[in-house]
Scaffold this motif. Sequence first.
Motif, PDB file in Angstrom:
ATOM      1  N   SER A   4       1.049  -1.066   0.092  1.00 40.33           N
ATOM      2  CA  SER A   4      -0.083   0.120   0.015  1.00 40.33           C
ATOM      3  C   SER A   4       0.961   1.213  -0.018  1.00 40.33           C
ATOM      4  O   SER A   4       0.416   2.317  -0.763  1.00 40.33           O
ATOM      5  CB  SER A   4      -0.984  -0.067   1.185  1.00 40.33           C
ATOM      6  OG  SER A   4      -0.438  -0.244   2.396  1.00 40.33           O
ATOM      7  N   ILE A   7       1.832   1.404  -3.691  1.00 42.96           N
ATOM      8  CA  ILE A   7       0.871   2.126  -4.393  1.00 42.96           C
ATOM      9  C   ILE A   7       0.616   3.565  -4.320  1.00 42.96           C
ATOM     10  O   ILE A   7       0.374   4.362  -5.302  1.00 42.96           O
ATOM     11  CB  ILE A   7      -0.511   1.480  -4.118  1.00 42.96           C
ATOM     12  CG1 ILE A   7      -0.506  -0.250  -4.459  1.00 42.96           C
ATOM     13  CG2 ILE A   7      -1.492   1.966  -4.855  1.00 42.96           C
ATOM     14  CD1 ILE A   7      -1.699  -0.925  -3.654  1.00 42.96           C
ATOM     15  N   THR A   8       0.787   4.043  -3.339  1.00 43.19           N
ATOM     16  CA  THR A   8       0.776   5.540  -2.731  1.00 43.19           C
ATOM     17  C   THR A   8       1.888   6.255  -3.505  1.00 43.19           C
ATOM     18  O   THR A   8       1.332   7.312  -4.107  1.00 43.19           O
ATOM     19  CB  THR A   8       0.780   5.698  -1.268  1.00 43.19           C
ATOM     20  OG1 THR A   8      -0.346   4.992  -0.684  1.00 43.19           O
ATOM     21  CG2 THR A   8       0.390   7.170  -0.799  1.00 43.19           C
ATOM     22  N   GLU A 206     -10.508  12.139   1.424  1.00 43.86           N
ATOM     23  CA  GLU A 206     -11.480  11.156   2.032  1.00 43.86           C
ATOM     24  C   GLU A 206     -11.875   9.886   1.377  1.00 43.86           C
ATOM     25  O   GLU A 206     -12.064   8.884   2.107  1.00 43.86           O
ATOM     26  CB  GLU A 206     -12.904  12.308   2.152  1.00 43.86           C
ATOM     27  CG  GLU A 206     -13.998  11.522   3.095  1.00 43.86           C
ATOM     28  CD  GLU A 206     -14.856  12.381   3.559  1.00 43.86           C
ATOM     29  OE1 GLU A 206     -14.398  13.544   3.609  1.00 43.86           O
ATOM     30  OE2 GLU A 206     -15.883  12.271   3.799  1.00 43.86           O
ATOM     31  N   THR A 207     -11.507  10.071   0.137  1.00 41.42           N
ATOM     32  CA  THR A 207     -11.765   8.696  -0.574  1.00 41.42           C
ATOM     33  C   THR A 207     -10.596   7.548  -0.289  1.00 41.42           C
ATOM     34  O   THR A 207     -11.069   6.751   0.112  1.00 41.42           O
ATOM     35  CB  THR A 207     -11.517   9.078  -2.207  1.00 41.42           C
ATOM     36  OG1 THR A 207     -12.691  10.057  -2.401  1.00 41.42           O
ATOM     37  CG2 THR A 207     -12.043   7.935  -3.014  1.00 41.42           C
ATOM     38  N   ILE A 208      -9.848   8.197  -0.409  1.00 37.97           N
ATOM     39  CA  ILE A 208      -8.455   7.009  -0.008  1.00 37.97           C
ATOM     40  C   ILE A 208      -8.466   6.636   1.439  1.00 37.97           C
ATOM     41  O   ILE A 208      -7.994   5.711   1.605  1.00 37.97           O
ATOM     42  CB  ILE A 208      -7.027   7.911  -0.542  1.00 37.97           C
ATOM     43  CG1 ILE A 208      -6.005   6.839  -0.685  1.00 37.97           C
ATOM     44  CG2 ILE A 208      -6.538   8.681   0.665  1.00 37.97           C
ATOM     45  CD1 ILE A 208      -4.764   7.172  -1.746  1.00 37.97           C
ATOM     46  N   LEU A 209      -8.724   7.615   2.280  1.00 36.39           N
ATOM     47  CA  LEU A 209      -9.044   7.119   3.752  1.00 36.39           C
ATOM     48  C   LEU A 209     -10.094   5.931   4.107  1.00 36.39           C
ATOM     49  O   LEU A 209      -9.967   5.369   4.868  1.00 36.39           O
ATOM     50  CB  LEU A 209      -9.582   8.271   4.644  1.00 36.39           C
ATOM     51  CG  LEU A 209      -8.296   9.211   4.845  1.00 36.39           C
ATOM     52  CD1 LEU A 209      -8.907  10.624   5.530  1.00 36.39           C
ATOM     53  CD2 LEU A 209      -7.287   8.799   5.662  1.00 36.39           C
ATOM     54  N   THR A 210     -11.055   6.046   2.872  1.00 38.87           N
ATOM     55  CA  THR A 210     -11.634   4.834   3.107  1.00 38.87           C
ATOM     56  C   THR A 210     -11.394   3.363   2.669  1.00 38.87           C
ATOM     57  O   THR A 210     -11.852   2.224   2.802  1.00 38.87           O
ATOM     58  CB  THR A 210     -13.346   4.870   2.180  1.00 38.87           C
ATOM     59  OG1 THR A 210     -12.718   5.156   0.853  1.00 38.87           O
ATOM     60  CG2 THR A 210     -13.746   6.336   2.703  1.00 38.87           C
ATOM     61  N   PHE A 211     -10.204   3.664   1.989  1.00 37.12           N
ATOM     62  CA  PHE A 211      -9.222   2.451   1.345  1.00 37.12           C
ATOM     63  C   PHE A 211      -8.898   1.412   2.510  1.00 37.12           C
ATOM     64  O   PHE A 211      -8.513   2.114   3.670  1.00 37.12           O
ATOM     65  CB  PHE A 211      -8.454   2.799   0.271  1.00 37.12           C
ATOM     66  CG  PHE A 211      -8.985   3.194  -0.873  1.00 37.12           C
ATOM     67  CD1 PHE A 211     -10.096   3.345  -1.205  1.00 37.12           C
ATOM     68  CD2 PHE A 211      -8.047   3.847  -1.884  1.00 37.12           C
ATOM     69  CE1 PHE A 211     -10.840   3.679  -2.313  1.00 37.12           C
ATOM     70  CE2 PHE A 211      -8.481   4.573  -2.854  1.00 37.12           C
ATOM     71  CZ  PHE A 211      -9.755   4.222  -3.205  1.00 37.12           C
ATOM     72  N   PRO A 212      -8.408   0.087   2.434  1.00 39.04           N
ATOM     73  CA  PRO A 212      -8.141  -0.556   3.653  1.00 39.04           C
ATOM     74  C   PRO A 212      -6.248  -0.283   3.733  1.00 39.04           C
ATOM     75  O   PRO A 212      -5.641  -0.927   3.362  1.00 39.04           O
ATOM     76  CB  PRO A 212      -8.207  -1.888   3.093  1.00 39.04           C
ATOM     77  CG  PRO A 212      -8.284  -1.846   1.928  1.00 39.04           C
ATOM     78  CD  PRO A 212      -9.085  -0.600   1.533  1.00 39.04           C
ATOM     79  N   ILE A 213      -6.289   1.014   4.092  1.00 41.13           N
ATOM     80  CA  ILE A 213      -4.682   1.432   4.529  1.00 41.13           C
ATOM     81  C   ILE A 213      -4.609   2.428   5.381  1.00 41.13           C
ATOM     82  O   ILE A 213      -5.508   3.028   6.102  1.00 41.13           O
ATOM     83  CB  ILE A 213      -4.145   2.219   2.985  1.00 41.13           C
ATOM     84  CG1 ILE A 213      -2.869   2.828   3.243  1.00 41.13           C
ATOM     85  CG2 ILE A 213      -5.022   3.585   2.812  1.00 41.13           C
ATOM     86  CD1 ILE A 213      -2.064   3.277   2.073  1.00 41.13           C
ATOM     87  N   LYS A 214      -3.520   1.913   6.097  1.00 41.72           N
ATOM     88  CA  LYS A 214      -3.301   2.658   7.599  1.00 41.72           C
ATOM     89  C   LYS A 214      -2.900   4.098   7.118  1.00 41.72           C
ATOM     90  O   LYS A 214      -2.035   4.173   6.151  1.00 41.72           O
ATOM     91  CB  LYS A 214      -2.198   1.819   8.523  1.00 41.72           C
ATOM     92  CG  LYS A 214      -2.761   0.548   9.011  1.00 41.72           C
ATOM     93  CD  LYS A 214      -1.765  -0.023  10.013  1.00 41.72           C
ATOM     94  CE  LYS A 214      -2.194  -1.408  10.610  1.00 41.72           C
ATOM     95  NZ  LYS A 214      -1.375  -2.111  10.761  1.00 41.72           N
ATOM     96  N   LEU A 218      -0.137   5.351   4.482  1.00 43.17           N
ATOM     97  CA  LEU A 218      -0.640   6.442   3.510  1.00 43.17           C
ATOM     98  C   LEU A 218       0.355   7.741   3.611  1.00 43.17           C
ATOM     99  O   LEU A 218       1.080   8.138   2.511  1.00 43.17           O
ATOM    100  CB  LEU A 218      -1.848   6.848   3.987  1.00 43.17           C
ATOM    101  CG  LEU A 218      -2.621   8.039   2.923  1.00 43.17           C
ATOM    102  CD1 LEU A 218      -2.791   7.451   1.482  1.00 43.17           C
ATOM    103  CD2 LEU A 218      -3.812   8.503   3.174  1.00 43.17           C
TER     104      LEU A 218
END
Lengths: 383, 251
Positions: A4, A7-8, A206-214, A218
Amino acid sequence: MMASIWITVKKEIRSILRDKKTLITLLAFPLLIPVMIFLYAYIYEGVEDASKYLIGVDYQPNTTEITLMEEANLEAKVYDDKEVLEKAYSKGEIAGYITYLEDEDKYYLYVNEDSEEGMYVSSYVTTYLEGYNEYLAKLYLIGEDIDVDKAYANVEYEIVDLDGENFILLMMFTVSFTYIVMSIVLATTNMATSATAVEKENGTMETILTFPIKVRDLIVGKYLATVIMGILSSLIGLVLTLGSLEIATNSFEVFEDINFTFDMVSILVAILVVVLASCFIAGLSIAVTSMAKTYKEAQSMSSTLNMLTIIPMFISLMGMEIEKWYYLVPILNYTQVLMDIFSGNLDLISILMVILSSVICVVLVITYILKQYRTERVLFHEG
Amino acid sequence: MIEVSHVYKEFTKKIDKKKKIKFYADNDITFKVDDGMIFGIIGPNGAGKTTMLRMLSGIMEPSKGSILIDKKSYKDKGIEIKKNLAFLSGNTKLYKDISPVELLRMCGEYYDVEKDVLDKRIEVIVDRFDMKSFAHQKIENLSTGQYQRVSIARCLVHDPKYYILDEATSGLDVISGKVIIDFIKEEKAKGKCIIYSTHYMEEATSICDKILMMNKGKVLIEGTVKEIKKKSGKDNLRDAFFELTRRDNDG
């Protein structure tokens, strides 16, 4: 976790590379370094070549005067009277003018001594008139059958050029290496702004914070992407600076005497320094821009970082003596140590001080960012 | 199953340079949503819906109370819960400098979907939402309807069990809105659990199995449309909403 983060990193770098305006800015900035070096070289060489000033006179100079004028870097153009001379000067045809009043047997020099050109003309005309005065004095002595050598050659002297601080080199080095550190700040603040404030402004945070990433992963991803941009920009700047200085020292006479050290050890140490600088400045950029809600806010907040990079340039150009502790102050020390490395003053203790302070500051800034990003206020600016 | 139990969310508001006050955006919220159910959340602006949905999606933490999704809490199993959940709201925007396909791929990577599975799923999604004509265009060049379809599409890429949708049809034309309503119904039929917040009362009446009405951070009423109409004494959800809000405001 690593996936993750990676990916970021990819996401952030792709985002900045697709923004043509930002990309042009990032590449254009390091390109200013060779432009500046060659411009300086051209100007300084130009000062030597094109230092002849055209002045107006209202009398016909004799051959001796013409020779003396040429020796003093002056070229005379004869005009009818003072009125015509004034017009020629106001039109910019001549750099100044001399009038000769027969009644007074006196020369008058009209020149703007506040301007750089006027200063030179004034000095050159003085040289010419003093030379002419000396010539007339010698003629008189010969007429009186007096030994001219005994009257004029009692003191002999010669100017011996000593090795020492070369102002041009100092200016070149200071400005070029300041530009390298500035390019890191520019690249990292741009990247950090895009990765933090712009993400919030555009609503993608906000979108990315809903992803399964700590949140930790991030922000580490965003930080690494910012570091990479800083390193890329600084390496481009370093290559252009060293290349330009190498070409300049081989191509321009004005650079002949400079002590420019350009070897593998210096390059490797310099790379280490710019990597460390990128790591620290990237962290600082993320910390600063994270507090902003919008692109504009982030740009205004990060402008302080740009201001900091100019300080070493002033310190150096003002000739202030550098104390050892200075090498412990991040951002300020990077420019200084890069200058030391390439002017042959590579000092192990200074390098170690820079490494030590950078590592401590990087750890502190990363800890701060991780802590900062745990609060919802930084993410949402609510509450 | 989603279980929300006595959840509070406290914020601090700056009144002036020196003065700050604390207030609850959500105040003692409790409800339960079973699998295969569409659960509507309705309320005026400032009712606390968005904060509630943010807490449900794990991007905000409750100040008090608990949220359990499949009996798991975000504190212990945050990543696991998020892998089975999709959150879509007016605040969750898309990256504009990439294409829908690139976005779907990026989302799939974040959700750790295997490459082969992801490729097939993207193909199916592009086909399902009729995205072929703009699948490789930059998102910034898409129309509002196309944009919203991509927003929904990115929620599907990891085949979640839970959907939290905030004003998903807001500002859309009839056709784009229908695409989303059909999608919600299809997912419900598959046994998925959907929490749906909307301003459109008719929409809520037609698709929601249960509705939670909120006002000023508190629950006004929870029940089926029929139950709400009965309790409010009104014959449609809109009037029921106004009546219940009026009663609440009157104290």
